[in-house]
Design an enzyme around this catalytic site. Structure first.
Site, PDB file in Angstrom:
ATOM      1  CE1 TYR A  90     -42.173  27.291   2.173  1.00 50.27           C
ATOM      2  CE2 TYR A  90     -40.644  28.172   3.809  1.00 50.27           C
ATOM      3  CZ  TYR A  90     -41.273  28.266   2.576  1.00 50.27           C
ATOM      4  OH  TYR A  90     -40.999  29.327   1.755  1.00 50.27           O
TER       5      TYR A  90
ATOM      6  CB  SER B 164     -37.163  29.524   2.381  1.00 52.14           C
ATOM      7  OG  SER B 164     -37.516  30.125   3.617  1.00 52.14           O
TER       8      SER B 164
END
Length: 259
Positions: A162, A149
């Site tokens: 995350y 990401s």
């Protein structure tokens, strides 16, 4: 499965986790469209049923099967990957799209919250990859596409857990790309950002979120966030022979959000 299609993935056997929604679903449908035989895996059976319905509508349903899996559970992963590879008769491509996104002030993040995100995103990617490696290596040209990401390399507030898992996935990908390079395996990451999917529509931001900190996550090109098919197209390139000289790296797909 028997039926193979034409295109870049004609004759290729593919496992896509997270295939019941979002980018995972878009990827499964794209690789079917390009001729692949695909097993879509997900924890949510209704999502898999919808993916199957979309494939049937597109005329590619004969090359799709589905399997339920909890990627954070070792026994579930072992069973699902075994079922997938047996049904396909081997494995050429693994796409680890399954994951979760949750947000929290770091000072309020519980160990349970942290451990769950790590278990699904990082440990889940490891477990599925580990179980799939024997079949991928047997082909002499296997491909693993993992999901990092933009949060792994650029500051995304309220997403420390995350982001940590996504950074770990990048490092994991680099390591296996090197470890198995002489056995023909390629391993790459996609690093999506500013993509409209179920995960990004409701990231569970804190009630007192400072949206000024999030303003920098606006894409430089296009009109707002892009659809999951944008990432699916990039994955199709990376996993095909067109990406044959690409390994041990990540491709940022964010519309210039982090130029």
């Amino acid at each position: 499965m028997g039926t193979t299609g034409q295109g870049r993935f004609g004759g290729r056997r593919i496992l896509v986790t997270g295939g019941g929604s979002g980018i995972g679903r878009a990827t499964a449908l794209r690789l079917l469209e390009e001729g692949g035989a695909v097993v879509a895996a997900d924890i949510a059976e209704p999502g898999l049923e919808e993916t199957a319905a979309l494939a049937a509508e597109a005329g590619t349903g004969a090359r799709l099967t589905t399997v339920t899996v909890d990627i954070a559970d070792e026994a579930s992963v072992r069973e699902a990957v075994g079922t997938a590879t047996a049904g396909l008769g081997g494995l050429d491509v693994l796409v680890n799209a399954a994951g979760i996104l949750r947000s929290s002030h770091t000072e309020h993040t519980t160990l349970e919250f942290w451990n769950r995100i790590v278990a699904v995103n990082l440990t889940g990617t490891f477990l599925v990859t580990r179980e799939a490696l024997p079949a991928l290596l047997a082909t002499g040209k296997g491909v693993v596409v993992n999901f990092s990401s933009t949060s792994a390399s650029f500051a995304h507030p309220y997403m420390a857990a995350y982001a940590a898992t996504k950074g770990g996935i990048q490092s994991f990908t680099h390591a296996i790309a090197s470890e198995y390079s002489k056995r023909g395996l390629r391993a790459v990451c996609v690093a999506p950002g500013s993509i409209d999917s179920g995960m990004t529509r409701d990231p569970g931001l804190p009630e007192d979120t400072d949206f000024g900190l999030l303003g920098k996550l606006t894409p430089a090109i296009g009109r707002g966030f892009a659809g999951p098919e944008t990432v699916a197209g990039a994955i199709a390139m990376l996993a095909s022979d067109d990406g044959a000289f690409i390994t041990g790296t990540e491709l940022r797909i964010d519309g210039g959000t982090h130029m």
